[in-house]
Design a protein around this motif. Sequence first.
Motif, PDB file in Angstrom:
ATOM      1  N   ALA A  18       6.076  11.671   7.103  1.00  0.00           N
ATOM      2  CA  ALA A  18       5.528  10.544   6.811  1.00  0.00           C
ATOM      3  C   ALA A  18       6.144   9.045   7.462  1.00  0.00           C
ATOM      4  O   ALA A  18       5.635   8.270   7.963  1.00  0.00           O
ATOM      5  CB  ALA A  18       4.990  10.349   5.434  1.00  0.00           C
ATOM      6  N   ALA A  19       7.349   8.922   7.054  1.00  0.00           N
ATOM      7  CA  ALA A  19       8.287   7.526   7.497  1.00  0.00           C
ATOM      8  C   ALA A  19       8.068   7.684   9.030  1.00  0.00           C
ATOM      9  O   ALA A  19       7.807   6.664   9.806  1.00  0.00           O
ATOM     10  CB  ALA A  19       9.580   7.871   7.137  1.00  0.00           C
ATOM     11  N   LYS A  20       8.227   8.705   9.729  1.00  0.00           N
ATOM     12  CA  LYS A  20       8.162   8.823  11.280  1.00  0.00           C
ATOM     13  C   LYS A  20       6.818   8.382  11.730  1.00  0.00           C
ATOM     14  O   LYS A  20       6.774   7.513  12.962  1.00  0.00           O
ATOM     15  CB  LYS A  20       8.556  10.179  11.948  1.00  0.00           C
ATOM     16  N   ASP A  21       6.009   9.080  11.031  1.00  0.00           N
ATOM     17  CA  ASP A  21       4.415   8.350  11.517  1.00  0.00           C
ATOM     18  C   ASP A  21       4.366   6.986  11.296  1.00  0.00           C
ATOM     19  O   ASP A  21       3.670   6.204  12.266  1.00  0.00           O
ATOM     20  CB  ASP A  21       3.591   9.335  10.508  1.00  0.00           C
ATOM     21  N   LEU A  22       4.600   6.271  10.038  1.00  0.00           N
ATOM     22  CA  LEU A  22       4.538   5.059   9.991  1.00  0.00           C
ATOM     23  C   LEU A  22       5.188   4.150  10.742  1.00  0.00           C
ATOM     24  O   LEU A  22       4.847   3.228  11.206  1.00  0.00           O
ATOM     25  CB  LEU A  22       4.624   4.635   8.600  1.00  0.00           C
TER      26      LEU A  22
ATOM     27  N   HIS B  54       3.550  10.642  -6.629  1.00  0.00           N
ATOM     28  CA  HIS B  54       2.060  10.798  -6.799  1.00  0.00           C
ATOM     29  C   HIS B  54       1.722  12.459  -6.201  1.00  0.00           C
ATOM     30  O   HIS B  54       1.033  13.369  -6.630  1.00  0.00           O
ATOM     31  CB  HIS B  54       1.442  10.016  -5.820  1.00  0.00           C
ATOM     32  N   ALA B  55       2.653  12.808  -4.966  1.00  0.00           N
ATOM     33  CA  ALA B  55       2.145  14.104  -4.555  1.00  0.00           C
ATOM     34  C   ALA B  55       2.708  15.217  -5.467  1.00  0.00           C
ATOM     35  O   ALA B  55       2.168  16.308  -5.271  1.00  0.00           O
ATOM     36  CB  ALA B  55       3.167  14.012  -3.043  1.00  0.00           C
ATOM     37  N   LEU B  56       3.718  14.915  -6.352  1.00  0.00           N
ATOM     38  CA  LEU B  56       4.237  15.950  -7.165  1.00  0.00           C
ATOM     39  C   LEU B  56       3.157  16.260  -8.482  1.00  0.00           C
ATOM     40  O   LEU B  56       3.335  17.124  -9.240  1.00  0.00           O
ATOM     41  CB  LEU B  56       5.229  15.662  -7.840  1.00  0.00           C
ATOM     42  N   SER B  57       1.956  15.485  -8.348  1.00  0.00           N
ATOM     43  CA  SER B  57       0.975  15.678  -9.597  1.00  0.00           C
ATOM     44  C   SER B  57       0.200  17.101  -9.109  1.00  0.00           C
ATOM     45  O   SER B  57      -0.483  17.216 -10.061  1.00  0.00           O
ATOM     46  CB  SER B  57       0.023  14.598  -9.461  1.00  0.00           C
TER      47      SER B  57
ATOM     48  N   GLY C  32      11.531  21.381  -1.764  1.00  0.00           N
ATOM     49  CA  GLY C  32      11.769  20.949  -0.512  1.00  0.00           C
ATOM     50  C   GLY C  32      10.694  20.762   0.387  1.00  0.00           C
ATOM     51  O   GLY C  32      10.662  19.852   1.221  1.00  0.00           O
ATOM     52  N   GLU C  33       9.510  20.929   0.041  1.00  0.00           N
ATOM     53  CA  GLU C  33       8.314  20.593   0.803  1.00  0.00           C
ATOM     54  C   GLU C  33       8.242  18.983   0.925  1.00  0.00           C
ATOM     55  O   GLU C  33       7.777  18.357   1.716  1.00  0.00           O
ATOM     56  CB  GLU C  33       7.097  21.088   0.155  1.00  0.00           C
TER      57      GLU C  33
ATOM     58  N   SER D 298       0.964  -1.237   0.204  1.00  0.00           N
ATOM     59  CA  SER D 298      -0.099  -0.239  -0.050  1.00  0.00           C
ATOM     60  C   SER D 298       0.952   1.090   0.063  1.00  0.00           C
ATOM     61  O   SER D 298       2.271   1.164   0.209  1.00  0.00           O
ATOM     62  CB  SER D 298      -1.123   0.077   1.223  1.00  0.00           C
ATOM     63  N   GLY D 299       0.167   2.326  -0.320  1.00  0.00           N
ATOM     64  CA  GLY D 299       0.947   3.625  -0.426  1.00  0.00           C
ATOM     65  C   GLY D 299      -0.025   4.716   0.296  1.00  0.00           C
ATOM     66  O   GLY D 299      -1.019   4.648   0.524  1.00  0.00           O
ATOM     67  N   ILE D 300       1.141   5.843   0.642  1.00  0.00           N
ATOM     68  CA  ILE D 300       0.520   6.972   1.192  1.00  0.00           C
ATOM     69  C   ILE D 300       1.116   8.228   0.726  1.00  0.00           C
ATOM     70  O   ILE D 300       2.428   8.221   0.516  1.00  0.00           O
ATOM     71  CB  ILE D 300       0.399   7.181   2.558  1.00  0.00           C
ATOM     72  N   GLN D 301       0.545   9.203   0.336  1.00  0.00           N
ATOM     73  CA  GLN D 301       1.253  10.596   0.004  1.00  0.00           C
ATOM     74  C   GLN D 301       1.760  11.378   1.165  1.00  0.00           C
ATOM     75  O   GLN D 301       1.188  11.381   2.201  1.00  0.00           O
ATOM     76  CB  GLN D 301       0.257  11.347  -1.006  1.00  0.00           C
ATOM     77  N   PRO D 302       3.198  11.754   0.919  1.00  0.00           N
ATOM     78  CA  PRO D 302       3.796  12.698   1.903  1.00  0.00           C
ATOM     79  C   PRO D 302       3.108  14.215   1.667  1.00  0.00           C
ATOM     80  O   PRO D 302       3.791  14.761   1.034  1.00  0.00           O
ATOM     81  CB  PRO D 302       5.203  12.559   1.515  1.00  0.00           C
ATOM     82  N   THR D 303       2.261  14.369   2.353  1.00  0.00           N
ATOM     83  CA  THR D 303       1.457  15.616   2.414  1.00  0.00           C
ATOM     84  C   THR D 303       1.220  16.177   3.713  1.00  0.00           C
ATOM     85  O   THR D 303       0.025  16.543   4.009  1.00  0.00           O
ATOM     86  CB  THR D 303       0.296  15.709   1.355  1.00  0.00           C
ATOM     87  N   GLY D 304       2.172  15.740   4.625  1.00  0.00           N
ATOM     88  CA  GLY D 304       1.864  16.451   6.145  1.00  0.00           C
ATOM     89  C   GLY D 304       1.865  15.063   6.974  1.00  0.00           C
ATOM     90  O   GLY D 304       1.866  14.150   6.301  1.00  0.00           O
ATOM     91  N   THR D 305       1.482  15.260   8.135  1.00  0.00           N
ATOM     92  CA  THR D 305       1.371  14.339   8.888  1.00  0.00           C
ATOM     93  C   THR D 305       0.179  13.455   8.715  1.00  0.00           C
ATOM     94  O   THR D 305      -0.896  14.037   8.153  1.00  0.00           O
ATOM     95  CB  THR D 305       1.547  14.623  10.568  1.00  0.00           C
ATOM     96  N   ILE D 306       0.108  12.217   9.395  1.00  0.00           N
ATOM     97  CA  ILE D 306      -0.981  11.354   8.972  1.00  0.00           C
ATOM     98  C   ILE D 306      -2.057  11.782   9.869  1.00  0.00           C
ATOM     99  O   ILE D 306      -2.047  12.425  10.918  1.00  0.00           O
ATOM    100  CB  ILE D 306      -0.570   9.965   9.330  1.00  0.00           C
ATOM    101  N   HIS D 307      -3.506  11.573   9.380  1.00  0.00           N
ATOM    102  CA  HIS D 307      -4.763  12.086  10.133  1.00  0.00           C
ATOM    103  C   HIS D 307      -5.544  10.886  10.414  1.00  0.00           C
ATOM    104  O   HIS D 307      -4.882   9.685  10.108  1.00  0.00           O
ATOM    105  CB  HIS D 307      -5.734  13.068   9.285  1.00  0.00           C
ATOM    106  N   LEU D 308      -6.312  10.985  11.404  1.00  0.00           N
ATOM    107  CA  LEU D 308      -7.207   9.948  11.856  1.00  0.00           C
ATOM    108  C   LEU D 308      -7.861   9.082  11.023  1.00  0.00           C
ATOM    109  O   LEU D 308      -8.099   7.855  11.017  1.00  0.00           O
ATOM    110  CB  LEU D 308      -8.124  10.536  12.976  1.00  0.00           C
ATOM    111  N   GLY D 309      -8.249   9.753   9.621  1.00  0.00           N
ATOM    112  CA  GLY D 309      -8.971   8.996   8.540  1.00  0.00           C
ATOM    113  C   GLY D 309      -7.812   7.896   8.209  1.00  0.00           C
ATOM    114  O   GLY D 309      -8.185   6.790   7.845  1.00  0.00           O
ATOM    115  N   ASN D 310      -6.564   8.555   7.818  1.00  0.00           N
ATOM    116  CA  ASN D 310      -5.742   7.616   7.273  1.00  0.00           C
ATOM    117  C   ASN D 310      -5.419   6.472   8.117  1.00  0.00           C
ATOM    118  O   ASN D 310      -5.197   5.271   7.644  1.00  0.00           O
ATOM    119  CB  ASN D 310      -4.170   8.352   7.137  1.00  0.00           C
TER     120      ASN D 310
END
Length: 327
Positions: free
Chosen positions: A66-70, A48-51, A57-58, A11-23
Amino acid sequence: MNDPLRPRAFSGIQPTGTIHLGNYLGACRNWVTMQDTTDGIYCIVDLHALSVPREPGEIRQATLEAAKDLIAIGIDPERSTLFVQSRIREHSELAWHLQCVTAFGELRRMTQFKDKSESNDFVSAALFTYPALQAADIVLYDTDVVPVGDDQRQHLELTRDIANRFNSRFGEVLVVPEHRIPAAGARIMDLQNPTNKMSKSADAVNGTVMLTDTAAEITKKLKRAVTDNDGEVRFDPENKPGVSNLLTLLAVATGEAPETVAERYEQYGPLKADAAEAIISLIEPIQARRAELDDGTVDAMLKMGEDKAREVATTVMDRVRQAVDLH
Ligand code: AMP
Ligand code: TRP
């Protein structure tokens, strides 16, 4: 890793900020439990996030977060493979071959594209072909099962269609994956707009619980959650989306059915307070583990994941090149 007796999960997740409760409740929590029964590969999908347009740098910083979250939620980089998509060039290469067997009309029907193209000023071609890259992510690892939230159902169905079409043209080359969408928690709604899914967008700050929120912030967000005026606690997502979302949150946190949880409450206040408490006790241990992770350790873990991922990806990509006669 590479246990042939276990089904392969990806599975995959986009790096767009920290993970939320829905994720967390819809997808990532299941990645953790599935580590006991599957050979898990989990990918931070920076391409995918670059789409949609990003500041330079973002993505690099968000990928590390995201890696820390996971890792903090319990993805074990030793038992599973945790890596960053752009490090494995085969994702982009395979995406091209899959685009060649994907119909324009199929991509045009994707509801995520329709939603995102309406809310962005600049609509990139990559936003349109995004599902073909997602299909490539999945089939590049001979994936059997893809644990995701409900919003990814359509992309997963398209992935199966693309893989089947590729196989019917070029032989039995790709494994056709199944999705795994949880019975409860697959669609956590925004606390302020409970007919929209909880998301990371900037205008949803009060409707979204982030895994980094403090206990006080969580209590406040839950207290202010939008409900309705009829005053009855009942699980009825269609007519009572706000209350049903609170029941779902509490139910998923306690492992019960939302209907069962509903029987215990007569008023919204106590339901909100208990939901907040349950979420806080879910999140606090994650925050404690996250605080102990330093950047260097996380980088090394991602490098280890990259090496493991490359072994599988290069083998499958060789097979694809042979099949399309470009070897
Ligand atoms: P994303 O943040 O879009 O990369 O999503 C990562 C994973 O979280 C995907 O499997 C989504 O289906 C899942 N997800 C995202 N938002 C929600 C939500 N509100 N409820 C349940 N699952 C979600
Ligand atoms: N599109 C997914 C999302 O927005 C992220 C994703 C990319 C993904 N590649 C994937 C999910 C492969 C599962 C498998 O949530």
